[in-house]
Scaffold this motif. Sequence first.
Motif, PDB file in Angstrom:
ATOM      1  N   PRO A  74       0.819  -1.214   0.000  1.00  0.00           N
ATOM      2  CA  PRO A  74       0.000   0.000   0.000  1.00  0.00           C
ATOM      3  C   PRO A  74       0.854   1.266   0.000  1.00  0.00           C
ATOM      4  O   PRO A  74       1.984   1.260   0.497  1.00  0.00           O
ATOM      5  N   TYR A  75       0.309   2.317  -0.544  1.00  0.00           N
ATOM      6  CA  TYR A  75       1.036   3.585  -0.617  1.00  0.00           C
ATOM      7  C   TYR A  75       0.051   4.743  -0.509  1.00  0.00           C
ATOM      8  O   TYR A  75      -1.152   4.582  -0.701  1.00  0.00           O
ATOM      9  N   ASP A  76       0.594   5.905  -0.174  1.00  0.00           N
ATOM     10  CA  ASP A  76      -0.223   7.122  -0.084  1.00  0.00           C
ATOM     11  C   ASP A  76      -1.509   6.895   0.704  1.00  0.00           C
ATOM     12  O   ASP A  76      -2.610   7.208   0.238  1.00  0.00           O
ATOM     13  N   CYS A  77      -1.385   6.299   1.868  1.00  0.00           N
ATOM     14  CA  CYS A  77      -2.571   5.971   2.657  1.00  0.00           C
ATOM     15  C   CYS A  77      -3.077   7.187   3.427  1.00  0.00           C
ATOM     16  O   CYS A  77      -2.314   7.874   4.102  1.00  0.00           O
ATOM     17  N   TYR A  78      -4.371   7.433   3.307  1.00  0.00           N
ATOM     18  CA  TYR A  78      -5.005   8.563   3.978  1.00  0.00           C
ATOM     19  C   TYR A  78      -6.170   8.070   4.809  1.00  0.00           C
ATOM     20  O   TYR A  78      -6.719   7.020   4.527  1.00  0.00           O
ATOM     21  N   PRO A  79      -6.622   8.795   5.805  1.00  0.00           N
ATOM     22  CA  PRO A  79      -6.016  10.073   6.209  1.00  0.00           C
ATOM     23  C   PRO A  79      -4.672   9.861   6.902  1.00  0.00           C
ATOM     24  O   PRO A  79      -4.466   8.840   7.554  1.00  0.00           O
ATOM     25  N   LYS A  80      -3.775  10.806   6.724  1.00  0.00           N
ATOM     26  CA  LYS A  80      -2.452  10.685   7.331  1.00  0.00           C
ATOM     27  C   LYS A  80      -2.511  11.132   8.791  1.00  0.00           C
ATOM     28  O   LYS A  80      -2.123  12.241   9.144  1.00  0.00           O
ATOM     29  N   LYS A  81      -3.002  10.271   9.632  1.00  0.00           N
ATOM     30  CA  LYS A  81      -3.084  10.593  11.050  1.00  0.00           C
ATOM     31  C   LYS A  81      -1.690  10.611  11.655  1.00  0.00           C
ATOM     32  O   LYS A  81      -0.897   9.694  11.425  1.00  0.00           O
ATOM     33  N   PRO A  82      -1.357  11.622  12.427  1.00  0.00           N
ATOM     34  CA  PRO A  82      -0.025  11.676  13.032  1.00  0.00           C
ATOM     35  C   PRO A  82       0.124  10.616  14.120  1.00  0.00           C
ATOM     36  O   PRO A  82      -0.860  10.139  14.692  1.00  0.00           O
ATOM     37  N   PHE A  83       1.362  10.236  14.356  1.00  0.00           N
ATOM     38  CA  PHE A  83       1.664   9.321  15.451  1.00  0.00           C
ATOM     39  C   PHE A  83       1.402  10.046  16.766  1.00  0.00           C
ATOM     40  O   PHE A  83       1.781  11.195  16.940  1.00  0.00           O
ATOM     41  N   ASN A  84       0.729   9.366  17.690  1.00  0.00           N
ATOM     42  CA  ASN A  84       0.382   9.967  18.978  1.00  0.00           C
ATOM     43  C   ASN A  84       0.884   9.064  20.092  1.00  0.00           C
ATOM     44  O   ASN A  84       0.313   8.011  20.353  1.00  0.00           O
ATOM     45  N   LEU A  85       1.958   9.464  20.734  1.00  0.00           N
ATOM     46  CA  LEU A  85       2.581   8.634  21.764  1.00  0.00           C
ATOM     47  C   LEU A  85       1.617   8.345  22.912  1.00  0.00           C
ATOM     48  O   LEU A  85       1.667   7.261  23.506  1.00  0.00           O
ATOM     49  N   SER A  86       0.725   9.283  23.202  1.00  0.00           N
ATOM     50  CA  SER A  86      -0.192   9.087  24.325  1.00  0.00           C
ATOM     51  C   SER A  86      -1.123   7.891  24.092  1.00  0.00           C
ATOM     52  O   SER A  86      -1.617   7.292  25.048  1.00  0.00           O
ATOM     53  N   GLU A  87      -1.344   7.518  22.830  1.00  0.00           N
ATOM     54  CA  GLU A  87      -2.227   6.392  22.530  1.00  0.00           C
ATOM     55  C   GLU A  87      -1.600   5.046  22.867  1.00  0.00           C
ATOM     56  O   GLU A  87      -2.295   4.042  22.974  1.00  0.00           O
ATOM     57  N   ILE A  88      -0.269   5.040  23.023  1.00  0.00           N
ATOM     58  CA  ILE A  88       0.414   3.779  23.354  1.00  0.00           C
ATOM     59  C   ILE A  88       1.244   3.928  24.632  1.00  0.00           C
ATOM     60  O   ILE A  88       2.237   3.228  24.811  1.00  0.00           O
ATOM     61  N   SER A  89       0.829   4.829  25.501  1.00  0.00           N
ATOM     62  CA  SER A  89       1.591   5.066  26.729  1.00  0.00           C
ATOM     63  C   SER A  89       1.723   3.802  27.573  1.00  0.00           C
ATOM     64  O   SER A  89       2.741   3.580  28.237  1.00  0.00           O
ATOM     65  N   ASP A  90       0.702   2.946  27.529  1.00  0.00           N
ATOM     66  CA  ASP A  90       0.758   1.706  28.307  1.00  0.00           C
ATOM     67  C   ASP A  90       1.703   0.679  27.691  1.00  0.00           C
ATOM     68  O   ASP A  90       2.080  -0.307  28.344  1.00  0.00           O
ATOM     69  N   LEU A  91       2.105   0.914  26.444  1.00  0.00           N
ATOM     70  CA  LEU A  91       3.000  -0.019  25.749  1.00  0.00           C
ATOM     71  C   LEU A  91       4.439   0.486  25.687  1.00  0.00           C
ATOM     72  O   LEU A  91       5.327  -0.246  25.237  1.00  0.00           O
ATOM     73  N   GLU A  92       4.674   1.696  26.136  1.00  0.00           N
ATOM     74  CA  GLU A  92       5.963   2.342  25.889  1.00  0.00           C
ATOM     75  C   GLU A  92       7.143   1.563  26.457  1.00  0.00           C
ATOM     76  O   GLU A  92       8.176   1.416  25.797  1.00  0.00           O
ATOM     77  N   SER A  93       7.033   1.044  27.652  1.00  0.00           N
ATOM     78  CA  SER A  93       8.154   0.304  28.234  1.00  0.00           C
ATOM     79  C   SER A  93       8.447  -0.960  27.425  1.00  0.00           C
ATOM     80  O   SER A  93       9.614  -1.325  27.206  1.00  0.00           O
ATOM     81  N   SER A  94       7.405  -1.629  26.948  1.00  0.00           N
ATOM     82  CA  SER A  94       7.588  -2.813  26.098  1.00  0.00           C
ATOM     83  C   SER A  94       8.178  -2.427  24.753  1.00  0.00           C
ATOM     84  O   SER A  94       8.998  -3.163  24.185  1.00  0.00           O
ATOM     85  N   MET A  95       7.773  -1.269  24.237  1.00  0.00           N
ATOM     86  CA  MET A  95       8.312  -0.790  22.966  1.00  0.00           C
ATOM     87  C   MET A  95       9.805  -0.523  23.086  1.00  0.00           C
ATOM     88  O   MET A  95      10.586  -0.881  22.200  1.00  0.00           O
ATOM     89  N   GLN A  96      10.205   0.109  24.176  1.00  0.00           N
ATOM     90  CA  GLN A  96      11.623   0.400  24.378  1.00  0.00           C
ATOM     91  C   GLN A  96      12.445  -0.882  24.464  1.00  0.00           C
ATOM     92  O   GLN A  96      13.593  -0.930  24.005  1.00  0.00           O
ATOM     93  N   LYS A  97      11.860  -1.930  24.996  1.00  0.00           N
ATOM     94  CA  LYS A  97      12.559  -3.206  25.138  1.00  0.00           C
ATOM     95  C   LYS A  97      12.562  -4.004  23.834  1.00  0.00           C
ATOM     96  O   LYS A  97      13.609  -4.522  23.421  1.00  0.00           O
ATOM     97  N   ASP A  98      11.411  -4.117  23.202  1.00  0.00           N
ATOM     98  CA  ASP A  98      11.265  -5.017  22.056  1.00  0.00           C
ATOM     99  C   ASP A  98      11.285  -4.336  20.694  1.00  0.00           C
ATOM    100  O   ASP A  98      11.377  -5.003  19.663  1.00  0.00           O
ATOM    101  N   TRP A  99      11.212  -3.000  20.675  1.00  0.00           N
ATOM    102  CA  TRP A  99      11.201  -2.256  19.416  1.00  0.00           C
ATOM    103  C   TRP A  99      12.167  -1.076  19.530  1.00  0.00           C
ATOM    104  O   TRP A  99      11.807   0.073  19.300  1.00  0.00           O
TER     105      TRP A  99
END
Length: 226
Positions: A74-99
Amino acid sequence: MVKFQCSIAINLVLLQRLLALVASQSFDFFYFVQQWPGSYCNTKQSCCYPTTGKPAVDFGIHGLWPNRNNGSHPYDCYPKKPFNLSEISDLESSMQKDWPTLACPSSDGQNFWSHEWKRHGICSESVLDQHAYFKTALGLKQKANLLQALKNAGITPGGSYSLKSIHNAITESAGYTPWIECNKDSSGNYQLYQIYLCVDTSGSKLIKCPVFPKGTCSSEIEFPSF
């Protein structure tokens, strides 16, 4: 009459754009891609550890990428919603470890995650919203424990192994044949860089890959220490 014809023409143009948009965002499966940090760093360009410190000696997530059976994506996917860190705040520690990010200069990973969402994740939003997208990828990493699968086959960092033995070890563990991507170390030797597995459109289960990417590895590759 002229206004009516103009209205029809405008509506046809809008319909064509809508159909093109739907087509651009459709996909048939995901590539779930994990990266070996030792191979990322063991190149001429080197790497930078995240501001949170050196990542664990384990494969890290690179991304969950929508793809099509014909090899396109896929390409040029809309709407181009911005990344919102607050939406994954509960995952952030796991993200730092695994991503974790290994790009220079050192960072906390947010730019990496934002890039993956805006480049790939948004194209699967009809199935996975932002939180579900990242949570799904984290869950897939636990399901496909690549390092343990290799260790079970006697394949450990710091050695050189046949490409076939790496394929076999992961296939036996995951149940499906992976695609192996190699890069080259500072001396020009091929090394295990990324491992691709395929996932259904819901992100819930591994599947047989409909198509593999293109790339080159030698029959014997390095698995560098990290």
